[in-house]
Design a protein around this motif. Sequence first.
Motif, short mmCIF file in Angstrom:
data_model
loop_
_atom_site.label_atom_id
_atom_site.label_comp_id
_atom_site.label_asym_id
_atom_site.label_seq_id
_atom_site.Cartn_x
_atom_site.Cartn_y
_atom_site.Cartn_z
N ILE A 9 0.85 -1.18 0.00
CA ILE A 9 0.00 0.00 0.00
C ILE A 9 0.89 1.23 0.00
CG2 ILE A 9 -1.93 1.19 1.11
CD1 ILE A 9 -2.49 -1.75 0.30
N ALA A 10 0.67 2.12 -0.97
CA ALA A 10 1.49 3.33 -1.09
C ALA A 10 0.61 4.57 -1.06
CB ALA A 10 2.29 3.29 -2.39
N LEU A 11 0.98 5.53 -0.23
CA LEU A 11 0.31 6.83 -0.19
C LEU A 11 1.25 7.88 -0.74
CD1 LEU A 11 -1.86 8.92 0.74
CD2 LEU A 11 -0.72 8.91 2.98
N ILE A 12 0.76 8.66 -1.70
CA ILE A 12 1.55 9.73 -2.29
C ILE A 12 0.80 11.04 -2.10
CG2 ILE A 12 2.68 10.58 -4.39
CD1 ILE A 12 1.43 7.02 -4.38
N THR A 13 1.41 12.01 -1.45
CA THR A 13 0.75 13.30 -1.26
C THR A 13 0.90 14.14 -2.52
OG1 THR A 13 2.69 14.45 -0.33
CG2 THR A 13 1.30 13.21 1.20
N ALA A 32 1.50 -2.23 -6.76
CA ALA A 32 1.07 -1.64 -5.50
C ALA A 32 -0.34 -1.07 -5.61
CB ALA A 32 2.04 -0.54 -5.07
N THR A 33 -1.04 -1.05 -4.49
CA THR A 33 -2.28 -0.27 -4.38
C THR A 33 -1.86 1.14 -4.05
OG1 THR A 33 -3.62 -2.14 -3.65
CG2 THR A 33 -4.40 0.07 -3.06
N VAL A 34 -2.23 2.11 -4.88
CA VAL A 34 -1.78 3.48 -4.67
C VAL A 34 -2.94 4.34 -4.18
CG1 VAL A 34 0.16 3.38 -6.25
CG2 VAL A 34 -2.08 4.00 -7.14
N VAL A 35 -2.65 5.12 -3.15
CA VAL A 35 -3.63 6.05 -2.58
C VAL A 35 -3.22 7.45 -3.00
CG1 VAL A 35 -4.74 6.89 -0.48
CG2 VAL A 35 -3.99 4.49 -0.63
N ILE A 36 -4.07 8.10 -3.76
CA ILE A 36 -3.80 9.42 -4.31
C ILE A 36 -4.23 10.48 -3.31
CG2 ILE A 36 -4.28 11.02 -6.23
CD1 ILE A 36 -2.85 8.46 -7.08
N GLY A 44 -8.48 14.43 -7.31
CA GLY A 44 -7.91 13.16 -6.89
C GLY A 44 -8.64 11.98 -7.50
N GLU A 45 -9.97 12.06 -7.52
CA GLU A 45 -10.77 10.99 -8.12
C GLU A 45 -10.51 10.88 -9.62
OE1 GLU A 45 -12.39 8.76 -6.75
OE2 GLU A 45 -13.14 9.44 -4.81
N GLU A 46 -10.35 12.03 -10.26
CA GLU A 46 -10.06 12.03 -11.70
C GLU A 46 -8.74 11.32 -11.98
OE1 GLU A 46 -9.41 15.22 -15.39
OE2 GLU A 46 -10.01 15.94 -13.40
N ALA A 47 -7.73 11.62 -11.15
CA ALA A 47 -6.42 10.97 -11.32
C ALA A 47 -6.51 9.47 -11.06
CB ALA A 47 -5.40 11.62 -10.38
N ALA A 48 -7.23 9.09 -10.00
CA ALA A 48 -7.37 7.68 -9.67
C ALA A 48 -8.11 6.93 -10.78
CB ALA A 48 -8.11 7.52 -8.34
N ASN A 49 -9.11 7.57 -11.37
CA ASN A 49 -9.85 6.94 -12.47
C ASN A 49 -8.93 6.70 -13.66
OD1 ASN A 49 -12.34 6.74 -11.20
ND2 ASN A 49 -13.00 8.78 -11.85
N LYS A 50 -8.06 7.66 -13.96
CA LYS A 50 -7.12 7.50 -15.07
C LYS A 50 -6.21 6.29 -14.82
CE LYS A 50 -4.86 11.12 -16.45
NZ LYS A 50 -4.12 12.41 -16.33
N LEU A 51 -5.80 6.12 -13.60
CA LEU A 51 -4.94 4.99 -13.27
C LEU A 51 -5.70 3.67 -13.35
CD1 LEU A 51 -3.01 6.53 -10.24
CD2 LEU A 51 -2.11 6.10 -12.52
N ARG A 52 -6.93 3.68 -12.88
CA ARG A 52 -7.73 2.45 -12.91
C ARG A 52 -8.01 1.99 -14.35
NH1 ARG A 52 -10.21 4.62 -7.96
NH2 ARG A 52 -11.73 5.79 -9.20
N ILE A 53 -8.15 2.94 -15.25
CA ILE A 53 -8.35 2.60 -16.66
C ILE A 53 -7.17 1.78 -17.18
CG2 ILE A 53 -8.39 3.59 -19.00
CD1 ILE A 53 -10.12 5.87 -17.83
N ASN A 54 -6.01 2.01 -16.60
CA ASN A 54 -4.79 1.29 -16.98
C ASN A 54 -4.51 0.11 -16.05
OD1 ASN A 54 -3.78 2.87 -19.31
ND2 ASN A 54 -3.72 4.53 -17.82
N ASP A 55 -5.57 -0.38 -15.41
CA ASP A 55 -5.50 -1.58 -14.56
C ASP A 55 -4.64 -1.41 -13.32
OD1 ASP A 55 -7.19 -3.07 -16.27
OD2 ASP A 55 -5.49 -3.54 -17.57
N ILE A 56 -4.54 -0.17 -12.85
CA ILE A 56 -3.82 0.09 -11.60
C ILE A 56 -4.84 0.22 -10.47
CG2 ILE A 56 -2.49 1.87 -10.34
CD1 ILE A 56 -0.98 2.36 -12.97
N ASP A 57 -4.55 -0.43 -9.36
CA ASP A 57 -5.44 -0.37 -8.20
C ASP A 57 -5.19 0.96 -7.48
OD1 ASP A 57 -7.16 -0.89 -6.13
OD2 ASP A 57 -5.88 -2.38 -5.15
N ALA A 58 -6.10 1.90 -7.68
CA ALA A 58 -5.90 3.25 -7.14
C ALA A 58 -7.17 3.76 -6.47
CB ALA A 58 -5.49 4.20 -8.26
#
Length: 246
Positions: A9-13, A32-36, A44-58
Amino acid sequence: MSEELKGKIALITGANKGIGYEIARQLGSKGATVVIGARDIARGEEAANKLRINDIDAKAIQLDVVDQKTIDSTAQQIESEFGKLDILINNAGIISDGDRLPPSQVDIQTLRHTYETNVFGVFAVTKALLPLLKKSTGGRIVNISSGLGSLTQNSDPNFEFADYKLLAYNSSKTAVNALTVLLAAELKDTPIKVNAADPGYTATDINQHQGRRTVEQGAKAAVRLATLPDDGSSGGFFDENGVLPW
């Protein structure tokens, strides 16, 4: 997609854009599961959605490093959902317009405002998340610093960026380096490793995209330090090419 960091689990500020987002993307690509962490949860949700589109757990979380309530809430949410934190990237940082004056002309409020985010924010987030990092089998803390925080380089007239004497920003990154050394010393008998990373002069909002390096290049040092092996270094200051002078 790699599974090198599967279960981590990774948190990035400050991760909804720029280097922070790219660090999240690279860590997520390793499994890794990334917490934006983002001040604006919609971004933040927009960024996480972009990552999820690329099969990243965000997932996105509202985190303003100068707002203790959001810091505490972040710690509580991560504990509730994951029970631990493996990687903390203290990426959020600012440069104030008032910092572009000669040092003696900088207003004290500019200094305070910069330190509030770049130094006190790093400390507050780290302090709140440290109990969860201690639950990891090998926690990693990476503080995003800058070559401009190096006293050795600042005192060298031949330094590539010798003309960039930003009192508040440069000294705030020097303070981040000090925090890195002191925290690493405190945690030397634990599996947690604490290091500072210099992304270099990277094109981001903080410099109006004038930097010469891409965010992919700027994220390299932080990602390496976030994925150090058990026998990796702690209490150091690095760019992608190796050790930097304090």
